[in-house]
Design a protein around this motif. Structure first.
Motif, PDB file in Angstrom:
ATOM      1  N   ILE A  95       9.500 -11.173 -11.656  1.00  0.00           N
ATOM      2  CA  ILE A  95       9.829 -12.563 -11.983  1.00  0.00           C
ATOM      3  C   ILE A  95       9.504 -12.827 -13.451  1.00  0.00           C
ATOM      4  O   ILE A  95      10.208 -13.558 -14.125  1.00  0.00           O
ATOM      5  CB  ILE A  95       9.083 -13.537 -11.039  1.00  0.00           C
ATOM      6  N   ILE A  96       8.436 -12.183 -13.915  1.00  0.00           N
ATOM      7  CA  ILE A  96       8.080 -12.246 -15.334  1.00  0.00           C
ATOM      8  C   ILE A  96       7.925 -10.825 -15.849  1.00  0.00           C
ATOM      9  O   ILE A  96       7.792  -9.878 -15.066  1.00  0.00           O
ATOM     10  CB  ILE A  96       6.788 -13.063 -15.587  1.00  0.00           C
ATOM     11  N   PHE A  97       7.939 -10.668 -17.173  1.00  0.00           N
ATOM     12  CA  PHE A  97       7.760  -9.341 -17.761  1.00  0.00           C
ATOM     13  C   PHE A  97       7.122  -9.476 -19.137  1.00  0.00           C
ATOM     14  O   PHE A  97       7.143 -10.552 -19.745  1.00  0.00           O
ATOM     15  CB  PHE A  97       9.097  -8.592 -17.848  1.00  0.00           C
ATOM     16  N   PHE A  98       6.542  -8.370 -19.601  1.00  0.00           N
ATOM     17  CA  PHE A  98       5.943  -8.323 -20.932  1.00  0.00           C
ATOM     18  C   PHE A  98       6.963  -7.786 -21.917  1.00  0.00           C
ATOM     19  O   PHE A  98       7.673  -6.821 -21.637  1.00  0.00           O
ATOM     20  CB  PHE A  98       4.725  -7.387 -20.948  1.00  0.00           C
ATOM     21  N   GLU A  99       7.010  -8.407 -23.093  1.00  0.00           N
ATOM     22  CA  GLU A  99       7.846  -7.931 -24.180  1.00  0.00           C
ATOM     23  C   GLU A  99       7.175  -8.319 -25.486  1.00  0.00           C
ATOM     24  O   GLU A  99       6.926  -9.510 -25.722  1.00  0.00           O
ATOM     25  CB  GLU A  99       9.244  -8.541 -24.087  1.00  0.00           C
ATOM     26  N   ASN A 100       6.856  -7.326 -26.311  1.00  0.00           N
ATOM     27  CA  ASN A 100       6.183  -7.573 -27.594  1.00  0.00           C
ATOM     28  C   ASN A 100       4.913  -8.406 -27.436  1.00  0.00           C
ATOM     29  O   ASN A 100       4.714  -9.393 -28.137  1.00  0.00           O
ATOM     30  CB  ASN A 100       7.136  -8.252 -28.584  1.00  0.00           C
ATOM     31  N   ASN A 101       4.082  -8.034 -26.497  1.00  0.00           N
ATOM     32  CA  ASN A 101       2.810  -8.717 -26.214  1.00  0.00           C
ATOM     33  C   ASN A 101       2.978 -10.173 -25.791  1.00  0.00           C
ATOM     34  O   ASN A 101       2.053 -10.979 -25.931  1.00  0.00           O
ATOM     35  CB  ASN A 101       1.861  -8.621 -27.410  1.00  0.00           C
ATOM     36  N   GLN A 102       4.142 -10.524 -25.327  1.00  0.00           N
ATOM     37  CA  GLN A 102       4.417 -11.879 -24.844  1.00  0.00           C
ATOM     38  C   GLN A 102       4.917 -11.791 -23.406  1.00  0.00           C
ATOM     39  O   GLN A 102       5.606 -10.841 -23.032  1.00  0.00           O
ATOM     40  CB  GLN A 102       5.501 -12.553 -25.694  1.00  0.00           C
ATOM     41  N   LEU A 103       4.570 -12.780 -22.612  1.00  0.00           N
ATOM     42  CA  LEU A 103       5.122 -12.873 -21.261  1.00  0.00           C
ATOM     43  C   LEU A 103       6.400 -13.686 -21.320  1.00  0.00           C
ATOM     44  O   LEU A 103       6.460 -14.708 -22.003  1.00  0.00           O
ATOM     45  CB  LEU A 103       4.126 -13.549 -20.316  1.00  0.00           C
ATOM     46  N   ARG A 104       7.388 -13.232 -20.591  1.00  0.00           N
ATOM     47  CA  ARG A 104       8.665 -13.936 -20.498  1.00  0.00           C
ATOM     48  C   ARG A 104       9.065 -14.006 -19.037  1.00  0.00           C
ATOM     49  O   ARG A 104       8.634 -13.205 -18.235  1.00  0.00           O
ATOM     50  CB  ARG A 104       9.749 -13.207 -21.288  1.00  0.00           C
ATOM     51  N   CYS A 105       9.931 -14.941 -18.732  1.00  0.00           N
ATOM     52  CA  CYS A 105      10.390 -15.144 -17.357  1.00  0.00           C
ATOM     53  C   CYS A 105      11.827 -14.657 -17.222  1.00  0.00           C
ATOM     54  O   CYS A 105      12.650 -14.886 -18.105  1.00  0.00           O
ATOM     55  CB  CYS A 105      10.292 -16.617 -16.999  1.00  0.00           C
ATOM     56  N   LEU A 106      12.127 -13.989 -16.110  1.00  0.00           N
ATOM     57  CA  LEU A 106      13.491 -13.551 -15.856  1.00  0.00           C
ATOM     58  C   LEU A 106      14.353 -14.671 -15.303  1.00  0.00           C
ATOM     59  O   LEU A 106      15.564 -14.630 -15.409  1.00  0.00           O
ATOM     60  CB  LEU A 106      13.500 -12.363 -14.880  1.00  0.00           C
ATOM     61  N   GLU A 107      13.714 -15.667 -14.700  1.00  0.00           N
ATOM     62  CA  GLU A 107      14.466 -16.790 -14.135  1.00  0.00           C
ATOM     63  C   GLU A 107      14.955 -17.715 -15.241  1.00  0.00           C
ATOM     64  O   GLU A 107      14.351 -17.821 -16.291  1.00  0.00           O
ATOM     65  CB  GLU A 107      13.593 -17.610 -13.177  1.00  0.00           C
ATOM     66  N   GLU A 108      16.034 -18.375 -14.980  1.00  0.00           N
ATOM     67  CA  GLU A 108      16.569 -19.372 -15.912  1.00  0.00           C
ATOM     68  C   GLU A 108      16.673 -20.702 -15.174  1.00  0.00           C
ATOM     69  O   GLU A 108      17.044 -20.741 -14.011  1.00  0.00           O
ATOM     70  CB  GLU A 108      17.967 -18.969 -16.392  1.00  0.00           C
ATOM     71  N   GLY A 109      16.360 -21.771 -15.857  1.00  0.00           N
ATOM     72  CA  GLY A 109      16.566 -23.099 -15.283  1.00  0.00           C
ATOM     73  C   GLY A 109      15.709 -23.394 -14.069  1.00  0.00           C
ATOM     74  O   GLY A 109      14.799 -22.659 -13.737  1.00  0.00           O
ATOM     75  N   PRO A 110      16.018 -24.479 -13.390  1.00  0.00           N
ATOM     76  CA  PRO A 110      15.192 -24.957 -12.276  1.00  0.00           C
ATOM     77  C   PRO A 110      15.521 -24.302 -10.931  1.00  0.00           C
ATOM     78  O   PRO A 110      15.916 -24.955  -9.992  1.00  0.00           O
ATOM     79  CB  PRO A 110      15.501 -26.448 -12.258  1.00  0.00           C
ATOM     80  N   LYS A 111      15.386 -22.973 -10.828  1.00  0.00           N
ATOM     81  CA  LYS A 111      15.642 -22.292  -9.562  1.00  0.00           C
ATOM     82  C   LYS A 111      14.469 -22.432  -8.601  1.00  0.00           C
ATOM     83  O   LYS A 111      14.633 -22.244  -7.416  1.00  0.00           O
ATOM     84  CB  LYS A 111      15.931 -20.803  -9.796  1.00  0.00           C
ATOM     85  N   HIS A 112      13.314 -22.705  -9.129  1.00  0.00           N
ATOM     86  CA  HIS A 112      12.148 -22.873  -8.273  1.00  0.00           C
ATOM     87  C   HIS A 112      11.705 -24.331  -8.315  1.00  0.00           C
ATOM     88  O   HIS A 112      11.996 -25.064  -9.253  1.00  0.00           O
ATOM     89  CB  HIS A 112      11.015 -21.935  -8.707  1.00  0.00           C
ATOM     90  N   LYS A 113      11.006 -24.726  -7.284  1.00  0.00           N
ATOM     91  CA  LYS A 113      10.520 -26.100  -7.208  1.00  0.00           C
ATOM     92  C   LYS A 113       9.280 -26.244  -8.087  1.00  0.00           C
ATOM     93  O   LYS A 113       8.310 -25.510  -7.950  1.00  0.00           O
ATOM     94  CB  LYS A 113      10.161 -26.448  -5.761  1.00  0.00           C
ATOM     95  N   VAL A 114       9.342 -27.173  -9.017  1.00  0.00           N
ATOM     96  CA  VAL A 114       8.226 -27.422  -9.925  1.00  0.00           C
ATOM     97  C   VAL A 114       7.221 -28.326  -9.225  1.00  0.00           C
ATOM     98  O   VAL A 114       7.555 -29.439  -8.823  1.00  0.00           O
ATOM     99  CB  VAL A 114       8.720 -28.067 -11.236  1.00  0.00           C
ATOM    100  N   ILE A 115       6.017 -27.832  -9.083  1.00  0.00           N
ATOM    101  CA  ILE A 115       4.967 -28.602  -8.416  1.00  0.00           C
ATOM    102  C   ILE A 115       4.019 -29.209  -9.451  1.00  0.00           C
ATOM    103  O   ILE A 115       3.662 -30.365  -9.374  1.00  0.00           O
ATOM    104  CB  ILE A 115       4.186 -27.714  -7.424  1.00  0.00           C
ATOM    105  N   TYR A 116       3.626 -28.408 -10.420  1.00  0.00           N
ATOM    106  CA  TYR A 116       2.713 -28.857 -11.467  1.00  0.00           C
ATOM    107  C   TYR A 116       3.484 -28.879 -12.783  1.00  0.00           C
ATOM    108  O   TYR A 116       3.795 -27.839 -13.343  1.00  0.00           O
ATOM    109  CB  TYR A 116       1.528 -27.903 -11.604  1.00  0.00           C
ATOM    110  N   GLU A 117       3.769 -30.059 -13.274  1.00  0.00           N
ATOM    111  CA  GLU A 117       4.509 -30.191 -14.529  1.00  0.00           C
ATOM    112  C   GLU A 117       3.558 -30.473 -15.668  1.00  0.00           C
ATOM    113  O   GLU A 117       2.555 -31.157 -15.500  1.00  0.00           O
ATOM    114  CB  GLU A 117       5.506 -31.342 -14.442  1.00  0.00           C
ATOM    115  N   GLU A 118       3.921 -29.965 -16.822  1.00  0.00           N
ATOM    116  CA  GLU A 118       3.141 -30.295 -18.007  1.00  0.00           C
ATOM    117  C   GLU A 118       3.634 -31.630 -18.544  1.00  0.00           C
ATOM    118  O   GLU A 118       4.816 -31.939 -18.441  1.00  0.00           O
ATOM    119  CB  GLU A 118       3.305 -29.209 -19.066  1.00  0.00           C
ATOM    120  N   ASN A 119       2.729 -32.402 -19.092  1.00  0.00           N
ATOM    121  CA  ASN A 119       3.151 -33.661 -19.709  1.00  0.00           C
ATOM    122  C   ASN A 119       3.559 -33.402 -21.154  1.00  0.00           C
ATOM    123  O   ASN A 119       3.421 -32.290 -21.664  1.00  0.00           O
ATOM    124  CB  ASN A 119       2.061 -34.724 -19.585  1.00  0.00           C
ATOM    125  N   LEU A 120       4.048 -34.407 -21.830  1.00  0.00           N
ATOM    126  CA  LEU A 120       4.537 -34.256 -23.199  1.00  0.00           C
ATOM    127  C   LEU A 120       3.421 -33.814 -24.146  1.00  0.00           C
ATOM    128  O   LEU A 120       3.644 -33.024 -25.061  1.00  0.00           O
ATOM    129  CB  LEU A 120       5.166 -35.570 -23.676  1.00  0.00           C
TER     130      LEU A 120
END
Length: 145
Positions: A95-120
């Motif tokens: 679902i996620i992967f490492f690239e250049n010492n950074q984590l990235r997500c393979l998913e795009e957009g809202p495919k999963h239900k967001v439970i904990y959202e970050e505020n502005l």
């Protein structure tokens, strides 16, 4: 008793899995050190009755965000175990992967239900954190916690 502890751990890991995927979908990439902190602060922020900062804060957003866990060293350290297990689980399930010492997500957009959202406010802090090194970021976290 043991199964209750196991169930509590599963809940903690699943919460952090949701938070991590949400962060990485929105921000595209983030280092492990920064993801540990922001996953913790997003989860913790949900239980803060009064918000100290909001999206209107534009000065020193990262440092103000870090200050939110001031004096919370033990809880932060205890949560790292669950966040790392969540990262491992998400990476193992591709679902996620490492690239250049950074984590990235393979998913795009809202495919999963967001439970904990970050505020502005936290969103701005995450974006600002990308401008500083991991070493500087961790120095600030350690000094404030």
């Amino acid at each position: 008793m043991r199964s209750l502890k196991f169930e509590a751990e599963v809940v903690q890991i699943s919460i952090y899995c949701n938070i991590i995927v949400t962060i990485l979908i929105k921000h595209k990439e983030l280092s492990v050190n920064k993801l540990l902190f922001f996953a913790y602060i997003i989860r913790k922020e949900r239980y803060m009755p009064n918000k100290i900062y909001n999206g209107n804060n534009t000065q020193d957003t990262l440092y103000k965000c870090i200050s939110l866990i001031s004096g919370d060293f033990v809880e932060y350290c205890n949560s790292i175990e669950f966040i790392l297990k969540a990262i491992h689980l998400l990476e193992k399930n591709r679902i996620i992967f490492f690239e250049n010492n950074q984590l990235r997500c393979l998913e795009e957009g809202p495919k999963h239900k967001v439970i904990y959202e970050e505020n502005l406010f936290i969103e701005k802090a995450i974006e600002f954190s990308k401008k500083i090194s991991d070493k500087q970021f961790m120095r600030e976290v350690i000094q404030n916690v």
